[in-house]
Structures are given as structure tokens and as C-alpha cells.
Motif scaffolding. Structure first.
Motif, PDB file in Angstrom:
ATOM      1  N   ARG A  23      20.661  56.989  41.376  1.00  0.00           N
ATOM      2  CA  ARG A  23      21.414  55.893  40.747  1.00  0.00           C
ATOM      3  C   ARG A  23      21.559  54.695  41.691  1.00  0.00           C
ATOM      4  N   SER A  60      25.536  38.807  39.245  1.00  0.00           N
ATOM      5  CA  SER A  60      25.929  39.216  37.886  1.00  0.00           C
ATOM      6  C   SER A  60      24.955  40.237  37.304  1.00  0.00           C
ATOM      7  N   THR A  61      23.690  40.170  37.712  1.00  0.00           N
ATOM      8  CA  THR A  61      22.727  41.195  37.280  1.00  0.00           C
ATOM      9  C   THR A  61      23.163  42.558  37.799  1.00  0.00           C
ATOM     10  N   GLY A  64      25.658  44.059  35.594  1.00  0.00           N
ATOM     11  CA  GLY A  64      25.059  44.705  34.431  1.00  0.00           C
ATOM     12  C   GLY A  64      24.499  46.074  34.764  1.00  0.00           C
ATOM     13  N   LEU A  65      23.868  46.190  35.930  1.00  0.00           N
ATOM     14  CA  LEU A  65      23.343  47.497  36.363  1.00  0.00           C
ATOM     15  C   LEU A  65      24.481  48.488  36.584  1.00  0.00           C
ATOM     16  N   GLN A  67      27.260  48.491  35.025  1.00  0.00           N
ATOM     17  CA  GLN A  67      27.732  48.871  33.692  1.00  0.00           C
ATOM     18  C   GLN A  67      26.802  49.913  33.051  1.00  0.00           C
ATOM     19  N   MET A  68      25.582  50.011  33.547  1.00  0.00           N
ATOM     20  CA  MET A  68      24.653  51.039  33.061  1.00  0.00           C
ATOM     21  C   MET A  68      24.773  52.325  33.882  1.00  0.00           C
ATOM     22  N   PHE A  70      24.567  52.553  37.267  1.00  0.00           N
ATOM     23  CA  PHE A  70      23.870  52.539  38.559  1.00  0.00           C
ATOM     24  C   PHE A  70      24.841  52.103  39.658  1.00  0.00           C
ATOM     25  N   GLN A  91      34.504  37.215  38.722  1.00  0.00           N
ATOM     26  CA  GLN A  91      34.571  37.291  37.265  1.00  0.00           C
ATOM     27  C   GLN A  91      33.862  38.510  36.703  1.00  0.00           C
ATOM     28  N   THR A  92      32.650  38.767  37.206  1.00  0.00           N
ATOM     29  CA  THR A  92      31.840  39.784  36.526  1.00  0.00           C
ATOM     30  C   THR A  92      31.887  41.138  37.221  1.00  0.00           C
ATOM     31  N   ILE A  95      37.050  41.832  38.493  1.00  0.00           N
ATOM     32  CA  ILE A  95      38.038  41.971  37.410  1.00  0.00           C
ATOM     33  C   ILE A  95      37.807  43.295  36.675  1.00  0.00           C
ATOM     34  N   GLY A  96      36.560  43.638  36.460  1.00  0.00           N
ATOM     35  CA  GLY A  96      36.250  44.897  35.796  1.00  0.00           C
ATOM     36  C   GLY A  96      36.203  46.090  36.735  1.00  0.00           C
ATOM     37  N   CYS A  97      36.436  45.860  38.007  1.00  0.00           N
ATOM     38  CA  CYS A  97      36.371  46.914  39.043  1.00  0.00           C
ATOM     39  C   CYS A  97      35.029  47.651  38.980  1.00  0.00           C
ATOM     40  N   LEU A  98      33.958  46.894  38.863  1.00  0.00           N
ATOM     41  CA  LEU A  98      32.632  47.506  38.729  1.00  0.00           C
ATOM     42  C   LEU A  98      32.119  47.992  40.085  1.00  0.00           C
TER      43      LEU A  98
END
Lengths: 308, 274
Positions: A23, A60-61, A64-65, A67-68, A70, A91-92, A95-98
Motif C-alpha cells: 500500500r 492533492s493527488t 486521493g490515493l 482515500q483509496m 494507500f 484543505q485536502t 482537515i480530513g486527517c488523511l
């Protein structure tokens, strides 16, 4: 293998992590040859993404990864990783704690020749102020390996700040490492130096060479979250506190330590960059000296307490 | 369901979405009426025709993903999510309340069905690219990432970084839709900050470009279907729309970008959308 360069340690650790966990993915912005993302690219071409000279999009890419499912590591020079991509991180990702790991390579003054445009002296302050963000700054190459592994294993956004140049190792492979825990490099009974990154070795030298004072040196490689209780414990019975960092004295390690010690009534001195941008130099030590980041400056900070 | 029935059903849903937007905004508080109404038909077609998802299992791996790059019309997406069953319709009345799961802009942590944190404009396409790359790594076939972008939002340079990157990475599982309502917050785009030709720009960046009437449901679903057969390049659907569509006093009126409805306007809007 023991490395003496944080970039090499980081890049090789990414490869090791990539073998253990499919991952892990890595993104670079045309600096893979410098960030050592190229090592991952060679080992796992499918999981390495060249994003062009476009750090905002890269960051930001990575969101997105994440969020999938990875675990993306984005690599760039710290000025771009933390500066140019600040809004994307906030922002991306944050805030979302990604689960994105942001590597600020060639941080501080370590890209000595390129001058102020390429020298991140405020990245810790910027990243530290973002909620949800973990901020780490390893003391040497050995610790870089451990810290890279540690941030890969925790959920949430992390910013790792590493140096461009070769440096001596002051920690050893066998030292235990716990993310979030400041670690004792040398004990002492009069003063304590909290240091981070390359300034750990400078602080150690200062503590060893200073006359007439017993100085404790603490490596704060996790700047956020800062273990306040541990910091307070390290300053107990000390006459004064010095913070040493290759960063602006505004908002970095010194600020974090001062926040932690806000009820301890200890004098604090800051050895860092005095609200200035960097500049070009012919070599790294010359530039560190120009900005007051030397053994002598740390000793002077300690001796200044005696004149109070 | 035959084509005419499908179109009729989606048009009814779109009207319902617009109604939900008005109910969410309520009286006396600012809300993004204009951009919600211009996007409503597109969002209806995505949620109630095109996309595969499970409202009871919002994180289901095998799903299509919708990102609202124009995050300021979150209320439109919330209404679609409620209509699709992600959460009870009653939640809409609590939009923007302190502690509400429905924030002023999409929040991945708070709202089921929200895929990305957007609101700082120009970032959705980049996030969509990350999902597109992730889907390919995971060998998720026949699923797509849809991202809705405002035309005013195309001022943001990150869109064009992303446009280059989507083409470079051959993101054929990504479909961007530009809601071209021709107005931005402070006036007509053509007067404030001209950005045309949008189609030629995307073409030059290596995209498959489809232009449609964004309020013609037949054209919307055909364009979405057509994008499925394109290989090795991303698709952008440029949807020509009317800001405020469906509410007579708000259509093409700049001030309803983020407008406040009076009691009278509120009632009239609901009447027109009934």
C-alpha cells in the motif's frame, strides 16, 4: 547498512517499506534524484508517480490515493513541500486527517548553494500550526530510518523534515525509538539543551566542551505532538533551557518547548535563525556559522544564564 | 425503465434536489443557490443513473466516486446523498449548525458519502487523479471517478497542473464535468476574468472533450455513457448551464451566487420547484 545521509536513509527505507507493504506509494515532483524517491521508483515503478514540477497537484493527488487506502509519501524540497503546498496540505489532507506522509527534503539551510528561495527556515512553524499534523525531524541518518518507519505505521498526516548533506550519526541502531518521545542524548545536572535535527550533534559537542557546567542534551525528533510531561521532567532542577534548531526562532522547536514550559518559570534561550531568510554559501558549515548555529553559540547561550 | 421514463425520473429527482437546496438554505441565511441549481441536473444523473454505490456501505471498495470540486455547493450534494439514502432527509435542516454532520463545505470525516474535502477551489481534479491512480493499482475495473468543477473555478492554476497530470497518467477512468454557468462570484466570467476557450484548452491538454446542454437530461446521460468507451485519456464534459436554473428570480442573477432568500422568495422558489 548504516547511512550517513538522511536522504539516502529515507529513500532506502521507503524501498524497504515498499517490500513489506504494497500500500506504500511514492510521488515526486521532478526531484526524485535528489529526494531519493528514485530508489523507490527503480524498485517499484508501478507504485511511484512522477507528478512533474507541480507540487500543489502532487499533494492533492496524494490525498486521493490516501482515500483509496494507500499510504502515499510525497517528496520535494521542504520549501515546496511545506510552502508551495500549504493550502493543499491543509484543505485536502489535514482537515480530513488523511494518511499522507509529506517529506520536506533539503530542509533548513542544507541546500546551501541555492540560497533563500530553496532554504526552508519556517516549515516547522507552518506544519506545526496545522491541526492533526505530526511533525518529525530526525537527528541523523540512523534515526531517519526509524522515523520513516514510524510515520508509515501511524494513521494520519505527517511531515518529515530531512537534511541534504552528509552528517555524523549520533544515535545508534540499538537505541530504542518511540514516536513522540524526546530522547536523552547526554545527561547533565545544570542546564538542558533541547535540540532537533542536525543541531543535535552540535548541541552534544557544546555540552561536552563547555567548561564548569554539566549540560543535559535531549533530542526532540518528534516536534508535534510534543510530550509535554517528558519535557517538564527533563527541565526539573535545571537552571536554564536552551533550544537549538536549524529553523527560525519563530514557531519552531523553541516555540514548542516554550509552550510546554509555560508554567515552569525557567529561563529559555533560543539558538536558531533570527527572523531572517537564508542566503547562498559555499558550504553547509559556513552557512550554519553565519546564522549562529554553532557549538559556540550554544555555549554562549548557556553562559548568558550565568550573567542574569 | 425506457429512456423517456429514465429521463423523466431524473428530471423529477433534479427538481427535488433543487427543492432540498432551498429547504437547506432556508430564510435569512446566505447559501449557494445559483451554483447548486446550475449543477442539479448533472448531479441527479450521476447519483440516480450513472454511479454505482451503496448508501448502507459508503466505503464499499467497488464503487464510483463523486467529488465536488466546487465545494461551495455542498448543500446540493448533501441533498443528493439524503435522497440516495446515505442519511435521513431531516439532517438537511441542520446544515451548518454547530456540531452538524453537514458543514458549509464537504468534510470527509463528518459526512457519509463525501469522498473529498473541497472548498479551497481548484483541488478536486487533483484528488480525483489520486483516486484514479489508486483504482488502477487496485485493478478496480469499470468504476470511475467523477469530479464536478465550476467554470469560474478554472481560474485556479492547480486545475491545469491536474489537467496535465491526468493526461500524462492516461486517467481514462476519470471524468470531469465543468458546470459552465458563465458567472463567478463578482460578475460575468467574460467580463471579470475571461477563461475561454475552455474546450480548446482541455483539448490541448490531451483530453477527450464533450460539450452538452447541462440541463438536457438526455444529453447528460449520453455524455456520461460516451465517456466510458474512451481509452487512454481523461474525459471532460463541458455542461452549458444557467446559474440559478429552475428559480425564476435567481436565474442568471449574480447576487444569488451566495444569496439570502426572503420569506417571500423562499415560498416562491418552493412553489416553482413543486
Amino acid at each position: 547498512m548504516t547511512y550517513t545521509n538522511q536522504r539516502l536513509a529515507y529513500g532506502n527505507t521507503l524501498v524497504a517499506l515498499g517490500k513489506e507493504n504494497d500500500r506504500i506509494v511514492v510521488l515526486d515532483a521532478d526531484l526524485a534524484a535528489s529526494t531519493m524517491g528514485k530508489l523507490f521508483e527503480a524498485a517499484f515503478p508501478e507504485r511511484h508517480f512522477e507528478m512533474g514540477i507541480a507540487e500543489a497537484n502532487m499533494t492533492s493527488t496524494a490525498a486521493g490515493l490516501a482515500q483509496m487506502g494507500f499510504i502515499p509519501f510525497t517528496n520535494s524540497f521542504a520549501v515546496f513541500a511545506a510552502g508551495r503546498s500549504y493550502d493543499q496540505i491543509r484543505q485536502t489532507i489535514a482537515i480530513g486527517c488523511l494518511n499522507v506522509k509529506i517529506c520536506g527534503s533539503s530542509a533548513g539551510l542544507s541546500d546551501f548553494g541555492d540560497g533563500s528561495t530553496h532554504q526552508a527556515v519556517e516549515d516547522i512553524a507552518i506544519m506545526r500550526a496545522i491541526p492533526n499534523m505530526t511533525v518529525v525531524c530526525p537527528a541523523d541518518a540512523i534515526e531517519t530510518e526509524k522515523i520513516t518507519r514510524a510515520i508509515a505505521s501511524v494513521q494520519g498526516p505527517c511531515y518529515i523534515r530531512i537534511c541534504r548533506n552528509d552528517m555524523e550519526n549520533i544515535t545508534s541502531e540499538d537505541d530504542p525509538f518511540v514516536l513522540g518521545k524526546p530522547s536523552l542524548l547526554k545527561d547533565g545536572s545544570d542546564y538542558v539543551i533541547f535540540a532537533t535535527g542536525v543541531m543535535c550533534s552540535v548541541a552534544l559537542k557544546a555540552a561536552e566542551s563547555i567548561k564548569n557546567h554539566s549540560v543535559r542534551v535531549v533530542n526532540v525528533s518528534t516536534i508535534k505532538p510534543l510530550d509535554r510531561a517528558a519535557v517538564i521532567e527533563f527541565v526539573r532542577d535545571m537552571k536554564g533551557v536552551v533550544c537549538a534548531e536549524e529553523h527560525s526562532i519563530i514557531g519552531g522547536l523553541g516555540s514548542a518547548i516554550a509552550e510546554a514550559l509555560r508554567r515552569e518559570c525557567k529561563p529559555i534561550e533560543f539558538v536558531g535563525i533570527e527572523d531572517k531568510f537564508g542566503c547562498s554559501g559555499h558550504n553547509y558549515p559556513e552557512l550554519l556559522a553565519h546564522y549562529g548555529l554553532t557549538e559556540e553559540h550554544i555555549i554562549e547561550a548557556i553562559e548568558s544564564f550565568e550573567r542574569i | 425503465m425506457d429512456r423517456n421514463e429514465l429521463i423523466s425520473m431524473l428530471e423529477t429527482k433534479a427538481k427535488k434536489l433543487r427543492r432540498g437546496v432551498i429547504v437547506s438554505i432556508g430564510v435569512g441565511l446566505a447559501g449557494h443557490v445559483g451554483g447548486s441549481c446550475s449543477s442539479a441536473d448533472i448531479v441527479s444523473a450521476l447519483y440516480f443513473y450513472k454511479m454505482h454505490y451503496d448508501p448502507k456501505n459508503p466505503k464499499m471498495k467497488d464503487r464510483d466516486r463523486f467529488l465536488l470540486s466546487k465545494g461551495h455547493v455542498a448543500i446540493l450534494q448533501y441533498t443528493a446523498l439524503a435522497e440516495a439514502g446515505f442519511f435521513p432527509y431531516e439532517e438537511l435542516a441542520h446544515t451548518k449548525e454547530i456540531g452538524s454532520m453537514l458543514q458549509g463545505h464537504p468534510d470527509v470525516q463528518k459526512t457519509p458519502g463525501i469522498e473529498a474535502g473541497t472548498g479551497s477551489l481548484g483541488q478536486g481534479l487533483s484528488i480525483a487523479l489520486g483516486m484514479s491512480l489508486g483504482m488502477k493499482l487496485d485493478r478496480i475495473e469499470n468504476r470511475k471517478v467523477y469530479v464536478l468543477i465550476g467554470d469560474g473555478e478554472l481560474d485556479e492554476g492547480q486545475n491545469w497542473e491536474a489537467a496535465m497530470a491526468c493526461a500524462a497518467h492516461k486517467a481514462d477512468n476519470l471524468c470531469a464535468i465543468v458546470d459552465r454557468n458563465r458567472l463567478q462570484a463578482t460578475g460575468k466570467i467574460v467580463e471579470r476574468f475571461p477563461i475561454e476557450p475552455i474546450d480548446k484548452k482541455f483539448e490541448a491538454f490531451g483530453w477527450n472533450v464533450i460539450e452538452i446542454d447541462g440541463h438536457n437530461m438526455g444529453e447528460i446521460i449520453d455524455a456520461l455513457d460516451k465517456s466510458d468507451s474512451v481509452k487512454d485519456k481523461p474525459t471532460v464534459i463541458i455542461a452549458n448551464t444557467i446559474k440559478g436554473k429552475g428559480i425564476s428570480f435567481a436565474e442568471n442573477v449574480v447576487s444569488f451566487h451566495n444569496g439570502i432568500l426572503s420569506e417571500e422568495q423562499y415560498q416562491q422558489a418552493l412553489k416553482e420547484l413543486s
